[in-house]
Structure formats: structure tokens, C-alpha cells
Design an enzyme around this catalytic site. Structure first.
Site, PDB file in Angstrom:
ATOM      1  N   LYS A   1      38.892  78.193   5.023  1.00  0.00           N
ATOM      2  CA  LYS A   1      38.820  76.893   4.334  1.00  0.00           C
ATOM      3  C   LYS A   1      38.643  75.813   5.384  1.00  0.00           C
ATOM      4  O   LYS A   1      39.389  75.775   6.365  1.00  0.00           O
ATOM      5  CB  LYS A   1      40.113  76.679   3.527  1.00  0.00           C
ATOM      6  CG  LYS A   1      40.354  75.266   3.065  1.00  0.00           C
ATOM      7  CD  LYS A   1      41.741  74.740   3.435  1.00  0.00           C
ATOM      8  CE  LYS A   1      41.943  74.570   4.917  1.00  0.00           C
ATOM      9  NZ  LYS A   1      43.102  73.742   5.328  1.00  0.00           N
TER      10      LYS A   1
ATOM     11  N   ASP B   1      47.501  74.478   0.090  1.00  0.00           N
ATOM     12  CA  ASP B   1      46.062  74.794   0.098  1.00  0.00           C
ATOM     13  C   ASP B   1      45.695  75.990  -0.774  1.00  0.00           C
ATOM     14  O   ASP B   1      44.517  76.344  -0.860  1.00  0.00           O
ATOM     15  CB  ASP B   1      45.602  75.102   1.534  1.00  0.00           C
ATOM     16  CG  ASP B   1      45.461  73.840   2.376  1.00  0.00           C
ATOM     17  OD1 ASP B   1      45.298  72.754   1.791  1.00  0.00           O
ATOM     18  OD2 ASP B   1      45.512  73.961   3.611  1.00  0.00           O
TER      19      ASP B   1
HETATM   20  O1  C5P Z   1      52.290  73.885   1.810  1.00  0.00           O
HETATM   21  P1  C5P Z   1      52.098  74.319   3.212  1.00  0.00           P
HETATM   22  O2  C5P Z   1      52.885  75.551   3.551  1.00  0.00           O
HETATM   23  O3  C5P Z   1      50.692  74.405   3.614  1.00  0.00           O
HETATM   24  O4  C5P Z   1      52.708  73.133   4.084  1.00  0.00           O
HETATM   25  C1  C5P Z   1      53.402  73.335   5.290  1.00  0.00           C
HETATM   26  C2  C5P Z   1      54.173  72.065   5.636  1.00  0.00           C
HETATM   27  O5  C5P Z   1      53.263  71.015   5.945  1.00  0.00           O
HETATM   28  C3  C5P Z   1      55.050  71.510   4.556  1.00  0.00           C
HETATM   29  O6  C5P Z   1      56.311  72.114   4.540  1.00  0.00           O
HETATM   30  C4  C5P Z   1      55.130  70.038   4.940  1.00  0.00           C
HETATM   31  O7  C5P Z   1      56.043  69.867   6.000  1.00  0.00           O
HETATM   32  C5  C5P Z   1      53.755  69.764   5.487  1.00  0.00           C
HETATM   33  N1  C5P Z   1      52.842  69.219   4.478  1.00  0.00           N
HETATM   34  C6  C5P Z   1      52.935  67.878   4.133  1.00  0.00           C
HETATM   35  N2  C5P Z   1      52.070  67.353   3.211  1.00  0.00           N
HETATM   36  C7  C5P Z   1      51.119  68.122   2.644  1.00  0.00           C
HETATM   37  C8  C5P Z   1      50.995  69.486   2.976  1.00  0.00           C
HETATM   38  C9  C5P Z   1      51.881  69.999   3.914  1.00  0.00           C
HETATM   39  O8  C5P Z   1      53.787  67.150   4.639  1.00  0.00           O
HETATM   40  N3  C5P Z   1      50.289  67.573   1.759  1.00  0.00           N
END
Ligand code: C5P
Length: 275
Positions: A11, A142
Site C-alpha cells: 500500500k 490501514d
Molecule cells: O492502526 P495502526 O496499528 O496502523 O496504528 C499504529 C499506531 O499509530 C497507533 O497505535 C497510533 O499510535 C498511531 N496512529 C495514529 N493515527 C492514525 C493511525 C495510527 O496516531 N490515524
């Protein structure tokens, strides 16, 4: 049913504008996402007990990273099917891990989305619905866009997805083989809950107006990312170079030009087509 394989593409965030930080700590995004024809392959072997076997150049990093998220995807589908009174199909997963892990190109999210699709297909569920998308979002911000697997504008924290018209583009992907943890990169923006940041995407087709607001904090954590962007930007035939996601993978748009891969530096490189 016979074993079958599904592609889990990389991605790519062509734009990743951070609009601000929400009260819950997550960051509000406005992103243009496309998919590469470079990626991992997941093979489902029906009738076997669930387990994950990996091969490929980045298999050694499993199951801690992507393997783990495939197990979580398996649990998520089990939960979804239980609500529908459908038995969870038995199958093992073999993954060919071609993508570097924790590298901003959604390896884990794409693996999770593809694992969900494989198990849903084994259960006879072929269409995505809101419940499936919500279960995907719980696995990672994602994952919903990776379930869609088409070029999209992605807003919110990843849950508001609208497909966009996207002219396929040639690109190269370059990763300097450093892992930058996503939470640390977001934290590096230094935003307080409720604080706003940058402007939204104004044009869904104007590449020149897109930015990645996570590049600055990612480069602060891993300065080599700045070197990758500078190297790619200086290469003849490159029209734009930028970081994807929270890094460290960078992308150079080449728009038809045959460019040389900067492999001599020990960086992971791949020629790809984005669509
Ligand atoms: O959801 P994912 O595992 O990809 O996100 C990892 C971390 O990245 C989250 O725990 C958060 O700290 C941060 N994050 C964020 N805002 C987003 C996506 C992710 O702050 N939109």
C-alpha cells in the site's frame, strides 16, 4: 476445496496529510492511497489446522510482525462468522514475505486484509460489508483500505474510504532497511489531543500538491530516510520522490523513464506499477 493464493500488495500513500490529533490520541488523516504490483502472497490450504508458515526474503521477521496480524485476522473472521452462524473454515496459511516489515507500505495491514478475504472466501462470504470493514479497522487503521485494494482517498483514521480515478504510474520503492515504529513517528509530530495541524488534500489528482506530514518526524528518528529522498529526487527520470506511510520506504515516481535502482547502498529496491 483446493489450495488457492491471494496477492497482498504493498500500500502506497501518495499523500498523507495529518489534519490534527483527535481527543482519543489518534491522528486525523487525509490520504491518497494506491496499490503496487509488488507484494506478498498468501496461500490458503483448506482442511489443515490453522498455522502460519513463511518463506521469502523477509520471512525471518515473522511471526512477530505480519504473522501475528494474520493470526489476529483469523480470530476476527471467526468472530464475524460466529455472529452469522457460519462455522470457521479450517485452513493453514503460507506466506511468501517479499515486503520489508514495519516499513510504511502496509505489509502487515495488507497481509491482514488478505487473510480476512481468504478465510471469508473459504466460508462462502464474497462481498465486503460495513461489519467486515469495521472488523478490519480494529486490526489496524490501514486494513479497511487494503480490503478495498483499489486507489482511494482515505480520511478519518482510515475508516472513511472513497475510490478515486487514478492513472497507473510507474515507480520504484526504496527502503534503507531501518524499521521506524509507527506510534513513535506519529508522536514525533508533537501534537496535543485536539490540536490541528496541516491542510486537507485539495486536489485528488495533482501529485505536486501532495505531501507526507510524517516525513519530518520519521527523518528525525531515522535520518537515512532524508538521504533516500534526496538520492531519489536527484536521479534523472524521477518526477517526484517521497516517503510512504510512517516510513521508512520511499517512493520515486518515474513516469515511464527507465531509472537505475540505488541498490549499491544496500537498500531494498523494487520496480513497480502503482494503480
Ligand atoms: O492502526 P495502526 O496499528 O496502523 O496504528 C499504529 C499506531 O499509530 C497507533 O497505535 C497510533 O499510535 C498511531 N496512529 C495514529 N493515527 C492514525 C493511525 C495510527 O496516531 N490515524
Amino acid at each position: 476445496m483446493q489450495p488457492f493464493s491471494l496477492f497482498a500488495p504493498a500500500k502506497i500513500n501518495l499523500a498523507l496529510h495529518v489534519l490534527g490529533r483527535r481527543a482519543d490520541g489518534y491522528h486525523e488523516l487525509d490520504s491518497i492511497v494506491a496499490f503496487a504490483d509488488t507484494g506478498d502472497w498468501l496461500t490458503f490450504v483448506p482442511g489443515e489446522d490453522f498455522g502460519i508458515a513463511a518463506d521469502g526474503p523477509f520471512a525471518a521477521k515473522l511471526p512477530e510482525a505480519s504473522g501475528n496480524i494474520i493470526a489476529r485476522a483469523h480470530e476476527a473472521v471467526k468472530g464475524l462468522l460466529a455472529l452469522r452462524g457460519i462455522a470457521m473454515p479450517r485452513a493453514s496459511v503460507r506466506i511468501r514475505k517479499n515486503l520489508p516489515v514495519a516499513s510504511g507500505i502496509g505489509g502487515g495491514s495488507s497481509n491482514a486484509a488478505t487473510a480476512m478475504k481468504g478465510f471469508l472466501r473459504l466460508a462462502g462470504v464474497h462481498d465486503l460489508d460495513d461489519e467486515i470493514m469495521a472488523a478490519g479497522l480494529k486490526l489496524g487503521a490501514d486494513v479497511p483500505v487494503c480490503l478495498r485494494k483499489v486507489a482511494c482517498r482515505m480520511r478519518g483514521i482510515g475508516e472513511r474510504i472513497t475510490p478515486i480515478a487514478f492513472q497507473p504510474r510507474r515507480a520504484i520503492l526504496v527502503n534503507p532497511m531501518v524499521e521506524v515504529p509507527t506510534p513513535a513517528v506519529f508522536k514525533g509530530l508533537g501534537l496535543q489531543p485536539g490540536e490541528s495541524h496541516g491542510a486537507a488534500v485539495t486536489d485528488e489528482s495533482d501529485v505536486t500538491a501532495w505531501r507526507n506530514d510524517l516525513a519530518r518526524p520519521a527523518i528525525a528518528l531515522a535520518p537515512v530516510i532524508g538521504e533516500v529522498i534526496a538520492t531519489l529526487s536527484a536521479m534523472p527520470g524521477v518526477t517526484k520522490a517521497f516517503m510512504s506511510g510512517s516510513g521508512a520506504t520511499c517512493v520515486a515516481l518515474t513516469d515511464g523513464e527507465e531509472v537505475e535502482l540505488p541498490e549499491a547502498k544496500g537498500w531494498w529496491c523494487a520496480r513497480t506499477m502503482l494503480s
